[in-house]
Design an enzyme around this catalytic site. Structure first.
Site, PDB file in Angstrom:
ATOM      1  N   LYS A 129       0.871  -1.189   0.000  1.00 52.42           N
ATOM      2  CA  LYS A 129       0.000   0.000   0.000  1.00 52.42           C
ATOM      3  C   LYS A 129       0.895   1.221   0.000  1.00 52.42           C
ATOM      4  CE  LYS A 129      -4.435   0.890   0.032  1.00 52.42           C
ATOM      5  NZ  LYS A 129      -5.540   0.049  -0.449  1.00 52.42           N
ATOM      6  N   ASP A 169      -7.041   4.302  -4.539  1.00 52.83           N
ATOM      7  CA  ASP A 169      -7.675   4.113  -3.224  1.00 52.83           C
ATOM      8  C   ASP A 169      -8.319   5.478  -2.914  1.00 52.83           C
ATOM      9  OD1 ASP A 169      -7.802   2.037  -0.861  1.00 52.83           O
ATOM     10  OD2 ASP A 169      -7.411   3.937   0.113  1.00 52.83           O
TER      11      ASP A 169
HETATM   12  P1  NDP Z   1     -13.017   7.668  -2.874  1.00 55.32           P
HETATM   13  O1  NDP Z   1     -11.968   8.653  -2.626  1.00 55.32           O
HETATM   14  O2  NDP Z   1     -13.539   7.491  -4.257  1.00 55.32           O
HETATM   15  O3  NDP Z   1     -14.271   7.909  -1.935  1.00 55.32           O
HETATM   16  C1  NDP Z   1     -14.124   7.917  -0.553  1.00 55.32           C
HETATM   17  C2  NDP Z   1     -15.469   8.215   0.077  1.00 55.32           C
HETATM   18  O4  NDP Z   1     -15.383   7.983   1.470  1.00 55.32           O
HETATM   19  C3  NDP Z   1     -15.879   9.653  -0.113  1.00 55.32           C
HETATM   20  O5  NDP Z   1     -17.275   9.752  -0.142  1.00 55.32           O
HETATM   21  C4  NDP Z   1     -15.298  10.293   1.142  1.00 55.32           C
HETATM   22  O6  NDP Z   1     -15.928  11.525   1.519  1.00 55.32           O
HETATM   23  C5  NDP Z   1     -15.552   9.221   2.168  1.00 55.32           C
HETATM   24  N1  NDP Z   1     -14.540   9.354   3.238  1.00 55.32           N
HETATM   25  C6  NDP Z   1     -13.194   9.297   3.091  1.00 55.32           C
HETATM   26  N2  NDP Z   1     -12.573   9.488   4.274  1.00 55.32           N
HETATM   27  C7  NDP Z   1     -13.542   9.683   5.158  1.00 55.32           C
HETATM   28  C8  NDP Z   1     -13.552   9.933   6.531  1.00 55.32           C
HETATM   29  N3  NDP Z   1     -12.400  10.040   7.236  1.00 55.32           N
HETATM   30  N4  NDP Z   1     -14.763  10.067   7.139  1.00 55.32           N
HETATM   31  C9  NDP Z   1     -15.921   9.953   6.441  1.00 55.32           C
HETATM   32  N5  NDP Z   1     -15.974   9.713   5.117  1.00 55.32           N
HETATM   33  C10 NDP Z   1     -14.812   9.586   4.495  1.00 55.32           C
HETATM   34  O7  NDP Z   1     -12.421   6.274  -2.337  1.00 55.32           O
HETATM   35  P2  NDP Z   1     -12.872   4.792  -2.654  1.00 55.32           P
HETATM   36  O8  NDP Z   1     -14.320   4.738  -2.920  1.00 55.32           O
HETATM   37  O9  NDP Z   1     -11.930   4.238  -3.642  1.00 55.32           O
HETATM   38  O10 NDP Z   1     -12.532   4.064  -1.271  1.00 55.32           O
HETATM   39  C11 NDP Z   1     -13.506   3.906  -0.231  1.00 55.32           C
HETATM   40  C12 NDP Z   1     -13.056   2.766   0.685  1.00 55.32           C
HETATM   41  O11 NDP Z   1     -12.963   1.549  -0.067  1.00 55.32           O
HETATM   42  C13 NDP Z   1     -11.684   2.947   1.333  1.00 55.32           C
HETATM   43  O12 NDP Z   1     -11.703   2.345   2.606  1.00 55.32           O
HETATM   44  C14 NDP Z   1     -10.767   2.148   0.414  1.00 55.32           C
HETATM   45  O13 NDP Z   1      -9.596   1.737   1.075  1.00 55.32           O
HETATM   46  C15 NDP Z   1     -11.665   0.981   0.085  1.00 55.32           C
HETATM   47  N6  NDP Z   1     -11.357   0.218  -1.125  1.00 55.32           N
HETATM   48  C16 NDP Z   1     -11.201   0.823  -2.322  1.00 55.32           C
HETATM   49  C17 NDP Z   1     -10.941   0.075  -3.459  1.00 55.32           C
HETATM   50  C18 NDP Z   1     -10.844   0.678  -4.809  1.00 55.32           C
HETATM   51  O14 NDP Z   1     -10.698  -0.074  -5.773  1.00 55.32           O
HETATM   52  N7  NDP Z   1     -10.958   1.980  -4.970  1.00 55.32           N
HETATM   53  C19 NDP Z   1     -10.763  -1.383  -3.383  1.00 55.32           C
HETATM   54  C20 NDP Z   1     -11.010  -1.932  -2.067  1.00 55.32           C
HETATM   55  C21 NDP Z   1     -11.274  -1.141  -0.989  1.00 55.32           C
HETATM   56  P3  NDP Z   1     -15.173  12.917   1.271  1.00 55.32           P
HETATM   57  O15 NDP Z   1     -15.285  13.157  -0.206  1.00 55.32           O
HETATM   58  O16 NDP Z   1     -15.925  13.889   2.093  1.00 55.32           O
HETATM   59  O17 NDP Z   1     -13.762  12.726   1.727  1.00 55.32           O
HETATM   60  O1  2IT Z   2      -7.840  -1.691  -1.013  1.00 51.50           O
HETATM   61  C1  2IT Z   2      -7.759  -2.130  -2.174  1.00 51.50           C
HETATM   62  O2  2IT Z   2      -7.864  -3.333  -2.423  1.00 51.50           O
HETATM   63  C2  2IT Z   2      -7.541  -1.173  -3.259  1.00 51.50           C
HETATM   64  N1  2IT Z   2      -7.506   0.029  -3.006  1.00 51.50           N
HETATM   65  C3  2IT Z   2      -7.335  -1.655  -4.663  1.00 51.50           C
HETATM   66  C4  2IT Z   2      -5.904  -2.046  -4.890  1.00 51.50           C
HETATM   67  C5  2IT Z   2      -5.535  -2.412  -6.298  1.00 51.50           C
HETATM   68  O3  2IT Z   2      -4.340  -2.688  -6.493  1.00 51.50           O
HETATM   69  O4  2IT Z   2      -6.378  -2.436  -7.193  1.00 51.50           O
END
Ligand code: NDP
Ligand code: 2IT
Length: 448
Positions: A129, A169
Site C-alpha cells: 500500500k 484508493d
Molecule cells: P473515494 O476517494 O472514491 O471515496 C471515498 C469516500 O469515502 C468519499 O465519499 C469520502 O468523503 C468518504 N470518506 C473518506 N474518508 C472519510 C472519513 N475520514 N470520514 C468519512 N468519510 C470519508 O475512495 P474509494 O471509494 O476508492 O474508497 C472507499 C473505501 O474503499 C476505502 O476504505 C478504500 O480503502 C476501500 N477500497 C477501495 C478500493 C478501490 O478499488 N478503490 C478497493 C477496495 C477497498 P469525502 O469526499 O468527504 O472525503
Molecule cells: O484496497 C484495495 O484493495 C484497493 N484500493 C485496490 C488495490 C488495487 O491494487 O487495485
C-alpha cells in the site's frame, strides 16, 4: 474474539511494542490473530518456520519527501509512503491513498490487509500500500498534476510491472493514475502495466472502475443466498459516495434492493424513494462537489450534517464504503436494534472491534472487507494480465471473471470457517484462507 493461545499472545505483545502509536495497524493484526488459533494449533510447521514473526513485519517501508508548488507559486511539502508488505505469492500490489489522515500506521494496516485479500483473489499478487498526507480536496487539476508528478518522481525507482504495481484508493482515481502513469513512462522510458486503474485508451481494463462495488455485491449476494436471503426488496444503506460506494449502490439496485442513503465526510442524504444514482454520479464524478448538493435535485430527500447519523436509518443491509472505523460499537448496536441483518464491507476495516462483536452477538451476517472488497484488486490483477498479453477483454468478459472470483472467495471463506470449527464466521474464514496460502509460500521460500 479473545486470543488464548500463549504463542499468539506473546507475539501480539511484541508487535504492539514494536509498532507503538500505530493503533490501526495493531487493530488489523489483532483481528487476524484472533481467528488464527485453530490453524496455529494444527500447523506447528508454520510456527517453526517463523511465518508469523515475519508476516507482522513489512518486507520494506519507503518514506519520501514530495515537494510541489501550488497555483499561487507557494511551495508545499508532503510525505509519501510505499509499504511493500509481502511478496511471497507475487509482485507487490495495492493502492495509493491520498488523504490528510495518512501516516505510516494507516499504510501499514492497509498493506497488511492487502496481503490476505490478494491471496483470496486466487491471482498471484503480493500485498502493498502507498499514499500521502496530501489533501486533493479543493485543488486544481494543475496542482493535482504537479503533486502526482512529484510523487512518482521518487516512487518510480521502487516499482515495476513485475515488482510492485500501485493503483487507486481514497483520493486516487483515474485522473491521478493518469498523471502518475504519464510521469512513470517519461522517467522510466517504458510503456508497461506498472499501475492499474488506468484510462481505457492507454491500457486500463473495462470494469475496473465498477469492480470493487460490483464485487462487494457479488460477494454479498453469495453470502445472502447461502443463508436463505437475497437483496430483493431489501432496504440498504451505503456510506461514502466515492468509487466503491457508487458502484455498490448500482449493483445492489440491479439486484432489486432499494438504497436509501449515501454520505461523505460532511454528512449524509436520506432519500426514502431510493437514491437517484445519476444525480450522485453527476455531483461526485463530474462536478467533484459535496453530497449535500443532492437535495437540490431531489426535493423529497433530506440532508443531515455528520456522517455517523447514516447508521441510525432503519435498514436490512448496511454496506460501509467510506473509511476505517466508520461503524463503532454504538452505531452497530443501533443498526442491530433497528433490524439490520447484514453488514458487508466495501471499505477497508470500516468496523471497530466493538462493532464486530455486536454483529456476532446480534446474529447478523458479516462480510469482512478483505473478502468482500477484493473485487477491485482482483480486477486490477485482470488488468495486469491484459497488459502482459497486450490485449483487452470486453466488459462482459472481465465482469464474468470478477463474478467467478467473488463466488470462489465466498466459497473459500465458507469452507475455511467450517473446516476450522467456526461455521458462518466469514471473518475467520477469510483470515484463515488468505493466511494459509501466503504462509505455505513463505515456508517454501525459507527464512527470507
Ligand atoms: P473515494 O476517494 O472514491 O471515496 C471515498 C469516500 O469515502 C468519499 O465519499 C469520502 O468523503 C468518504 N470518506 C473518506 N474518508 C472519510 C472519513 N475520514 N470520514 C468519512 N468519510 C470519508 O475512495 P474509494 O471509494 O476508492 O474508497 C472507499 C473505501 O474503499 C476505502 O476504505 C478504500 O480503502 C476501500 N477500497 C477501495 C478500493 C478501490 O478499488 N478503490 C478497493 C477496495 C477497498 P469525502 O469526499 O468527504 O472525503
Ligand atoms: O484496497 C484495495 O484493495 C484497493 N484500493 C485496490 C488495490 C488495487 O491494487 O487495485
Amino acid at each position: 474474539m479473545a486470543i488464548k493461545n500463549a504463542y499468539l499472545l506473546d507475539l501480539l505483545e511484541r508487535t504492539k511494542q514494536r509498532n507503538a502509536n500505530e493503533p490501526e495497524f495493531i487493530q488489523a493484526v489483532t483481528e487476524v490473530f484472533s481467528t488464527l488459533e485453530p490453524v496455529i494449533e494444527q500447523r506447528q510447521d508454520l510456527v517453526d518456520a517463523g511465518v508469523l514473526e515475519r508476516i507482522v513485519e513489512p518486507e520494506r517501508q519507503i518514506i519520501f519527501r514530495v515537494p510541489w508548488v501550488d497555483d499561487k507559486g507557494v511551495f508545499h511539502v508532503n510525505r509519501g509512503f510505499r509499504v511493500q508488505y509481502n511478496s511471497a505469492i507475487g509482485p507487490y500490489k495495492g493502492g495509493i491513498r491520498l488523504h490528510p489522515s495518512v501516516y505510516l500506521g494507516i499504510i501499514k494496516f492497509l498493506g497488511f490487509e492487502q496481503v490476505f485479500k490478494n491471496s483470496l483473489t486466487t491471482l498471484p499478487m503480493g500485498g502493498a500500500k502507498g499514499g500521502s498526507d496530501f489533501d486533493p480536496k479543493g485543488k486544481s487539476d494543475g496542482e493535482i498534476m504537479r503533486f502526482c508528478q512529484s510523487f512518482m518522481t521518487e516512487l518510480y525507482r521502487h516499482i515495476g510491472a513485475d515488482l510492485d504495481v500501485p493503483a487507486g484508493d481514497i483520493g486516487t482515481g483515474a485522473r491521478e493514475i493518469g498523471y502518475m502513469f504519464g510521469q512513470y513512462k517519461r522517467i522510466a522510458n517504458e510503456f508497461v502495466g506498472v499501475l492499474t486503474g488506468k484510462g481505457l485508451v492507454y491500457g486500463g481494463s473495462l470494469a475496473r472502475k465498477e469492480a470493487t462495488g460490483y464485487g462487494l455485491c457479488y460477494f454479498t449476494h453469495e453470502m445472502l443466498q447461502a443463508n436463505g436471503m437475497s437483496f430483493d426488496g431489501k432496504t440498504v444503506l451505503v456510506s461514502g459516495s466515492g468509487n466503491v460506494a457508487i458502484y455498490a449502490c448500482e449493483k445492489a439496485t440491479e439486484y432489486g434492493a432499494k438504497v436509501v442513503a449515501m454520505s461523505d465526510s460532511n454528512g449524509y442524504v436520506y432519500d426514502k424513494d431510493g437514491i437517484d444514482l445519476d444525480v450522485v454520479k453527476q455531483i461526485k464524478e463530474v462536478e467533484r462537489k459535496r453530497i449535500s448538493e443532492y437535495v437540490k435535485y431531489r426535493k423529497n430527500a433530506e440532508y443531515h450534517e455528520g456522517c455517523k447519523g447514516i447508521w441510525t436509518i432503519p435498514c436490512d443491509i448496511a454496506l460501509p464504503c467510506a473509511t476505517q472505523n466508520e461503524i463503532d460499537g454504538e452505531s452497530a448496536k443501533i443498526l442491530a436494534k433497528n433490524g439490520c441483518k447484514v453488514v458487508s464491507e466495501g471499505a477497508n476495516m470500516p468496523s471497530t472491534p466493538e462493532a464486530i462483536d455486536t454483529y456476532f452477538e446480534a446474529g447478523m451476517l458479516y462480510g469482512p472487507a478483505k473478502a468482500a472488497n477484493a473485487g477491485g484488486v482482483a480486477t486490477s490483477g485482470l488488468e495486469m494480465s491484459q497488459n502482459s498479453m497486450r490485449y483487452s477483454w470486453s466488459f462482459e468478459e472481465v465482469d464474468a471473471k470478477l463474478h467467478d472470483i467473488m463466488k470462489s472467495i465466498f466459497k473459500a471463506c465458507d469452507e475455511a470457517s467450517k473446516k476450522y470449527g467456526m461455521p458462518g464466521n466469514y471473518m475467520a474464514g477469510a483470515n484463515i484462507a488468505g493466511f494459509i496460502k501466503v504462509a505455505e509460500a513463505m515456508k517454501a521460500h525459507g527464512n527470507v
